[in-house]
Write a protein that holds these residues in place. Structure first.
Motif, mmCIF file in Angstrom:
data_model
loop_
_atom_site.group_PDB
_atom_site.id
_atom_site.type_symbol
_atom_site.label_atom_id
_atom_site.label_comp_id
_atom_site.label_asym_id
_atom_site.label_seq_id
_atom_site.Cartn_x
_atom_site.Cartn_y
_atom_site.Cartn_z
ATOM 1 N N ILE A 1 28.518 26.059 52.451
ATOM 2 C CA ILE A 1 29.550 26.298 51.450
ATOM 3 C C ILE A 1 30.082 27.707 51.680
ATOM 4 O O ILE A 1 29.353 28.687 51.557
ATOM 5 N N ARG A 2 31.357 27.806 52.020
ATOM 6 C CA ARG A 2 31.975 29.093 52.339
ATOM 7 C C ARG A 2 32.503 29.740 51.058
ATOM 8 O O ARG A 2 33.229 29.098 50.287
ATOM 9 N N VAL A 3 32.143 31.015 50.839
ATOM 10 C CA VAL A 3 32.454 31.690 49.584
ATOM 11 C C VAL A 3 33.241 32.980 49.839
ATOM 12 O O VAL A 3 32.909 33.755 50.745
ATOM 13 N N LEU A 4 34.274 33.188 49.038
ATOM 14 C CA LEU A 4 35.014 34.445 49.013
ATOM 15 C C LEU A 4 34.636 35.185 47.733
ATOM 16 O O LEU A 4 34.753 34.636 46.635
ATOM 17 N N LEU A 5 34.175 36.446 47.858
ATOM 18 C CA LEU A 5 33.822 37.274 46.710
ATOM 19 C C LEU A 5 35.020 38.131 46.318
ATOM 20 O O LEU A 5 35.593 38.817 47.168
ATOM 21 N N VAL A 6 35.398 38.101 45.032
ATOM 22 C CA VAL A 6 36.526 38.909 44.554
ATOM 23 C C VAL A 6 36.052 39.729 43.361
ATOM 24 O O VAL A 6 35.833 39.201 42.269
ATOM 25 N N ASP A 7 35.877 41.038 43.573
ATOM 26 C CA ASP A 7 35.415 41.943 42.517
ATOM 27 C C ASP A 7 35.774 43.366 42.939
ATOM 28 O O ASP A 7 35.589 43.730 44.104
ATOM 29 N N GLY B 1 20.262 34.687 50.438
ATOM 30 C CA GLY B 1 19.014 33.941 50.381
ATOM 31 C C GLY B 1 19.202 32.449 50.193
ATOM 32 O O GLY B 1 18.212 31.697 50.213
ATOM 33 N N ALA B 2 20.445 32.020 50.013
ATOM 34 C CA ALA B 2 20.726 30.588 49.850
ATOM 35 C C ALA B 2 21.066 30.007 51.219
ATOM 36 O O ALA B 2 22.056 30.417 51.838
ATOM 37 N N PRO B 3 20.277 29.067 51.737
ATOM 38 C CA PRO B 3 20.483 28.583 53.110
ATOM 39 C C PRO B 3 21.779 27.813 53.324
ATOM 40 O O PRO B 3 22.222 27.669 54.463
ATOM 41 N N ASP B 4 22.396 27.331 52.224
ATOM 42 C CA ASP B 4 23.598 26.511 52.364
ATOM 43 C C ASP B 4 24.860 27.221 51.892
ATOM 44 O O ASP B 4 25.909 26.602 51.733
ATOM 45 N N VAL B 5 24.776 28.546 51.645
ATOM 46 C CA VAL B 5 25.923 29.315 51.166
ATOM 47 C C VAL B 5 26.191 30.468 52.117
ATOM 48 O O VAL B 5 25.272 31.186 52.512
ATOM 49 N N ILE C 1 23.515 31.208 39.710
ATOM 50 C CA ILE C 1 24.825 31.445 40.320
ATOM 51 C C ILE C 1 24.962 30.615 41.593
ATOM 52 O O ILE C 1 25.993 29.974 41.830
ATOM 53 N N ALA C 2 23.914 30.606 42.418
ATOM 54 C CA ALA C 2 23.956 29.799 43.641
ATOM 55 C C ALA C 2 24.093 28.319 43.309
ATOM 56 O O ALA C 2 24.853 27.589 43.962
ATOM 57 N N THR C 3 23.370 27.875 42.276
ATOM 58 C CA THR C 3 23.470 26.471 41.857
ATOM 59 C C THR C 3 24.871 26.153 41.372
ATOM 60 O O THR C 3 25.427 25.084 41.661
ATOM 61 N N ALA C 4 25.475 27.079 40.627
ATOM 62 C CA ALA C 4 26.829 26.868 40.121
ATOM 63 C C ALA C 4 27.830 26.765 41.269
ATOM 64 O O ALA C 4 28.767 25.953 41.218
ATOM 65 N N ILE C 5 27.643 27.569 42.304
ATOM 66 C CA ILE C 5 28.525 27.493 43.474
ATOM 67 C C ILE C 5 28.430 26.108 44.107
ATOM 68 O O ILE C 5 29.443 25.498 44.458
#
Length: 231
Positions: A2-8, A23-27, A111-115
């Motif tokens: 799961i590819r994530v863009l952080l915006v902060d 630490g999340a193997p799928d993120v 948070i990882a679960t929510a993603i």
């Protein structure tokens, strides 16, 4: 992955999120932005599945960025992660097409679960903001007009589509709707897709909001004047 863009706008927050999600193997965090103005270009360049979006930023805020992003075709899901959660911001984010709204004090594992959840197409709401959302969409002023407008939109659906939309509004999963309406799960998914297309909505959260708008609740018990009428 799961590819994530952080915006902060806070570099320390971004570093903490990157470390935590590492630490999340799928993120996989594929890019970072410090302002909503950077989101469109980074989404085009990196094609994330989920954008983890803050609200308050010095240039383009996260709500404006979410509205612009979700108006584009094939937009990634948006998960708002913030310390700022007034009623209006929660509802505006969800009406704009955000798939979820979490507070920054949410435990890292959640948070990882929510993603993962929003990447799969399901909504996520922090328990701390759920009550605010319900109160915002079921009380206040102007709800006669809001309810009439929402009912007119739902009237565009076929009978079975309306039944599915009502079930989504009650928080039912596809499997639960299938059992209630005696349908196959793929059939329910097809109905949900048609509802989204026909009403110009982005996700199940927006279907649920529309259903709640169409059927506002009565004022809470105890809020009555001396004449006995609800206030």
């Amino acid at each position: 992955m799961i590819r994530v863009l952080l915006v902060d706008d806070d570099a320390i927050v971004r570093a903490g999120l990157r470390l935590m999600l590492g630490g999340a193997p799928d993120v996989e965090v594929v890019a970072e932005a410090a302002d909503g103005a950077e989101v469109a270009a980074l989404v085009a360049a990196h094609r994330p599945d989920v954008v983890l979006m803050d609200i308050r930023m010095p240039g383009v805020d996260g709500l404006t960025a979410t509205e612009a992003l979700r108006a584009r075709p094939e937009a990634p899901e948006v998960l708002v992660l913030t310390t700022f959660h007034t009623d209006g911001h929660v509802v505006r984010a969800l009406r704009a097409g955000a798939a979820g709204f979490l507070l920054k004090d949410t435990p890292p594992g959640e948070i990882a679960t929510a993603i993962r959840t929003v990447a799969a197409g399901d909504p996520v709401l922090s328990p701390a903001v759920t009550r605010q959302l319900i109160d915002q969409v079921t009380g206040g002023t102007g709800h006669d007009v809001l309810a009439a407008t929402a009912r007119a939109r739902l009237a565009l659906l076929g009978e079975r589509e309306r039944e599915v939309a009502e079930a989504v509004g009650r928080g039912r999963s596809n499997a639960e709707i299938a059992r209630e309406l005696h349908l196959a799960v793929p059939t329910v998914k097809s109905h949900v897709s048609r509802i989204l297309t026909r009403l110009g909505l982005n996700n199940r959260v927006q279907i649920a909001l529309l259903v709640h708008d169409a059927h506002p609740r009565n004022p809470p018990a105890g809020r009555r004047g001396q004449d006995g009428r609800a206030r």
